[in-house]
Design an enzyme around this catalytic site. Structure first.
Site, PDB file in Angstrom:
ATOM      1  N   GLY A  64       4.995  19.457  21.952  1.00 23.47           N
ATOM      2  CA  GLY A  64       6.044  19.463  22.975  1.00 23.47           C
ATOM      3  C   GLY A  64       6.133  20.747  23.774  1.00 23.47           C
ATOM      4  O   GLY A  64       5.243  21.602  23.730  1.00 23.47           O
ATOM      5  N   SER A  65       7.257  20.873  24.479  1.00 23.30           N
ATOM      6  CA  SER A  65       7.465  21.929  25.473  1.00 23.30           C
ATOM      7  C   SER A  65       7.346  23.333  24.912  1.00 23.30           C
ATOM      8  O   SER A  65       7.715  23.604  23.770  1.00 23.30           O
ATOM      9  CB  SER A  65       8.864  21.761  26.074  1.00 23.30           C
ATOM     10  OG  SER A  65       9.290  22.950  26.674  1.00 23.30           O
ATOM     11  N   THR A  66       6.887  24.253  25.763  1.00 21.64           N
ATOM     12  CA  THR A  66       6.769  25.662  25.373  1.00 21.64           C
ATOM     13  C   THR A  66       8.141  26.292  25.157  1.00 21.64           C
ATOM     14  O   THR A  66       8.244  27.348  24.543  1.00 21.64           O
ATOM     15  CB  THR A  66       6.040  26.471  26.461  1.00 21.64           C
ATOM     16  OG1 THR A  66       6.663  26.206  27.711  1.00 21.64           O
ATOM     17  CG2 THR A  66       4.583  26.093  26.547  1.00 21.64           C
TER      18      THR A  66
END
EC number: 4.2.1.182
Lengths: 137, 395
Positions: A64-66
């Protein structure tokens, strides 16, 4: 008590001890975990409803997202972060999150963590020296 | 990974906690990706600036750091125009936090210029073969592809670490072997303006994280390439692409034609223009926004020419960097005479100010990919002329 040492790779340095919480699913800290209380809030997740606070959290890798790195930091600031983390293969989001939050993180254990560890085991993660320590069963 | 004695000392904490942590981040990434060593970088561009995306956790982390960056460093767009945030309808609470984020970065010696186009700014140029640690996805793509410099897609904390240490781990796109194209994209039709954004939006989905080489019928300008790369980095994870006979590396290195092939036809590009992403087709656009990535001086000139003598009825945002706006003050004035807003430091994607709108017309494939999800506003792509027409600028 006799303990066994298992070598591993250091990702984020430090030493932590705690109870094992095993997740067979990868984890996206953004979205899967509530940063306020450390509870896994995604109903489709393998450890849905469990709290990761003070645990030695074992999961294959992040996803998923950073922004997930910053969520890990938020967990730490809210005192609900895991004490330590063990991955099969770490990836940058969790690695960076663990480093900025001072949470010991290791991966690539010499033995499969899903075979040698069970929920509730007391385990020591000595990431600074590159091993974990578990009681002999 | 091999570390010099000096780097080892930093890793062991002898240069303080902040540098130790920065070094740990670089070494961890180097270990994960099999880097042999750290290499010096010429500059850094740091993501994780908009308070909308990093929240209090990000702010706290940055605020806890001490020290000064070792290479010229700059920021990604913030959540608002740092001077005209009230005009944008930004809440004071948000503005206060956003100012805190910028100040925290400034205290580390980072230039508080917030832009996705660092390559336009004075003292921030990159040239062929330079190693960089940039983190805004379109800036990464532009640096690698259009300039022929070398950078990975750095996350916010890793770009900041590279800035503090002055080095980054030598893996990925820093190495020749990872810069070879692995998929070809043939575009036989002629393309104009926003077509390049639409093409990138399409191609990125198929290309994923591979390195494409384009064979094109038309000759793109550097602004066209900027739009193409930005869109591919948004709909895919493309950090580097080549265009035969156009981009510098494709001119210097004779790459073999990859076995994997994609062909894009005009009809597919036309379809991108038809769709309203995140909304129904009959949804009327109530705002238009251009400048994703931030406008160049050439683009500002073009927009000023199209708006000359016109007044607009709906909201029109033109996003650019503060330095480019200040250097082209006359163009900015001409654009704003129409009623359009030239906004600096921010953009339609990372600002919360667009959130109340129904549908946004954009001329950018990147904005098309991000606006529906990040702003909960439906988006439709059109040419620059259509964007202006949509806000009533056809009178």
């Amino acid at each position: 008590m006799v303990t066994i040492k298992i070598k591993c790779r250091t990702i984020a340095r430090g030493v932590a001890e705690g109870e094992v919480l095993l997740s067979t699913d990868a984890l996206s800290f953004l979205g899967n975990v509530d940063p306020k209380n450390g509870v896994v809030v995604d109903p489709s997740h393998a450890i849905y409803g469990q709290c990761i606070k003070d645990k030695i959290l074992v999961f294959p890798h992040g996803k998923g997202s950073t922004v997930g790195s910053y969520v890990i930091y938020q967990l730490k600031k809210n005192n609900v972060a895991p004490a330590g983390m063990i991955n099969i293969d770490s990836e940058p989001i969790v690695a960076v999150g663990a480093i900025i939050s001072d949470i010991p993180l290791v991966d690539r254990l010499e033995e499969d963590p899903y075979e040698v560890l069970s929920d509730g085991d007391h385990v020591k993660v000595d990431s600074s020296n590159g091993y974990i320590e578990i009681p002999e069963k | 990974m091999h570390l010099t004695k000096e780097e080892e000392r930093t890793l062991n904490g002898e240069d303080g906690e902040t540098l130790q942590k920065a070094m740990e981040i670089l070494v961890a990434l180097g270990d994960i990706y099999g880097a042999d060593s750290l290499i010096p970088v010429k500059s850094a561009q740091i993501a994780g600036v908009s308070y909308k995306t990093i929240g209090d956790a990000g702010l706290e982390w940055i605020s806890d750091l001490n020290g000064k960056v070792k290479v010229p460093s700059i920021l990604n767009p913030a959540g608002m125009d740092m001077q005209r945030w009230k005009d944008m309808g930004i809440e004071p609470d948000f503005a206060e936090k956003q100012v805190e984020v910028i100040k925290a970065y400034e205290s580390l010696g980072i230039r508080s210029m917030c832009t996705c186009t660092p390559y336009y700014l004075e003292g921030f140029s990159a040239t062929y073969g330079d190693h960089l640690a940039w983190s805004e996805s379109s800036a990464v793509s532009y640096a690698n592809s259009v300039i022929g410099a070398r950078t990975n897609r750095e996350g916010g904390p890793s770009a900041l670490s590279a800035a503090l240490v002055g080095k980054t781990a030598n893996y990925g796109y820093h190495l020749d072997e990872n810069r070879v194209p692995t998929v070809s994209v043939t575009v036989e039709c002629e393309l104009l303006g926003s077509d390049y954004g639409a093409l990138g939006y399409l191609a990125g989905k198929d290309v994923g994280n591979r390195v494409p080489i384009f064979y094109m019928a038309s000759t793109p300008s550097s602004d066209n390439l900027k739009a193409l790369g930005a869109a591919m980095a948004a709909s895919g994870a493309v950090a580097l692409y080549h265009v035969e006979d156009i981009t510098p590396e494709a001119q210097k290195v004779s790459f073999a034609n990859p076995e994997d092939r994609i062909v894009i036809e005009r009809s597919q590009i036309d379809e991108v223009y038809e769709e309203v992403i995140g909304g129904t087709d009959d949804l009327e656009c109530d705002i238009a926004a251009v400048g994703c990535p931030h406008c160049s001086a050439d683009e500002l000139e073009n927009i000023a020419r199209l708006l000359e003598g016109k007044g607009i009825e709906k909201e029109l945002w033109v996003c650019t960097s503060r330095e480019v706006a200040e250097k082209n003050a006359e163009l900015v004035k001409q654009i704003e005479q129409s009623g359009a807003k030239v906004l600096c430091d921010t953009c339609m994607v990372v600002s919360p100010a667009t959130e109340g709108h129904n549908c946004m017309m954009v001329n950018s494939g990147k904005a098309l990919a991000y606006v529906p999800g990040m702003c909960k506003v439906a988006a439709k792509i059109g040419s620059l002329e259509e964007c202006i027409k949509k806000v009533g600028g056809d009178n």
